[in-house]
Design an enzyme around this catalytic site. Sequence first.
Site, PDB file in Angstrom:
ATOM      1  N   HIS A  77       0.854  -1.198   0.000  1.00  0.00           N
ATOM      2  CA  HIS A  77       0.000   0.000   0.000  1.00  0.00           C
ATOM      3  C   HIS A  77       0.892   1.251   0.000  1.00  0.00           C
ATOM      4  CE1 HIS A  77      -2.570   3.122   1.704  1.00  0.00           C
ATOM      5  NE2 HIS A  77      -3.582   2.448   1.198  1.00  0.00           N
TER       6      HIS A  77
ATOM      7  N   ASP B 165     -11.163   2.071  -0.873  1.00  0.00           N
ATOM      8  CA  ASP B 165     -10.244   2.965  -0.177  1.00  0.00           C
ATOM      9  C   ASP B 165     -10.973   3.788   0.884  1.00  0.00           C
ATOM     10  OD1 ASP B 165      -7.729   3.782   0.539  1.00  0.00           O
ATOM     11  OD2 ASP B 165      -7.447   5.178  -1.115  1.00  0.00           O
TER      12      ASP B 165
HETATM   13 MN    MN Z   1      -5.560   3.175   0.652  1.00  0.00          MN
END
Ligand code: MN
Length: 353
Positions: free
Chosen positions: A185, A311
């Site tokens: 990430h 997200d």
């Molecule tokens: Mn993210």
Amino acid sequence: MSIPTPAKVPYRRIATEEAFAPKEMLEIYNKILAKGNTDVGFANLMGFYMSSPSDRAKHIMRCLEDLDDIRLGHMNESGVDVQVIALTSPGVQIMDKETAVAFAPVANDILAEACKRHPTRFVGMITVAPQDPHAAAKEIERGVNKLGMHSVVINSHTHGEYLSDPKFWEIFEAAEANDTPIYLHPNSLPKDMIKPFLEAGLDGAVYGFGVETGLHALRIITAGVFDRFPKLRMVIGHMGEALPFWAYRLDYMHNATVKSKRYEAIKPTLRKPSDYLKSNFYITNSGVAWEPAIKFSQEFMGVDRVLYAMDYPYQYAPEEVGFLDNMKMSDADKLAFFQTNAEHVFKIPHAKP
Ligand code: MN
């Protein structure tokens, strides 16, 4: 703005790059920020979110800390059946080694408890401290065997260091042995890289994150990690941090660079960079609710390697769920995108919508 009611669809929507931040971690962050000499990228990212009076920042912090009703409410409202949750960036990677090694299991226990409270809605990723690769390897084992988690999150670089350095490879060894994919990430940019991004205001999720995380994934590929650990699997978000779009030129220029022997770091790999992308990586569409990019990625990577992600809470945009539901795509491919690929990658029990 009114939020559209999510459509009833013949698949479960499993969002695979969703973030949380326990208050125990934010207390550590406050101490790091209070010292004043902290990393500029970190100060600009979490320093902003944790202190900004703006509605957006305050709302995001509330959502990040919650692992119960706020989060479930947003999931219900937007039609997300399952969240695969990871400790938000930079997680423990901004901490000193000792604090990071001590706090990673605390964060994992907090997340595991939440997954127990909401077993059909939450799936956790294991956080590790790359600062101590051996401890990280042990925590992967504990996460799998004691906490029932089956994936690992690493928030890109750790104090400017990259996993392409063999000193970190014990982590890859453990991930391969435990069959836990690593979600690479983004992190805020390291100090040696951030200046031209920061002065243009482009260091964050708008662009800098993708550039740096794509670089990190590529460094792992060109360092020969997948020749050494052929069964290692990684996941990258944001449409594969654009690497599928780079693939043709990467292959051509990687080959030319290897042949030129210009760089000690670029040695021959058994296969082309794009081959590793297609066989060792999965990508998610986090932050990119854009049909042409998703379809191109499916064509390049294969339909079984492109997964849905929202997200949350950084890009909590419920209307995007509708855009994605309405993509012109076969039912089978949509089922793979939203549900079955995630069940496979994160070892989530299969269930009907
Ligand atoms: Mn993210």
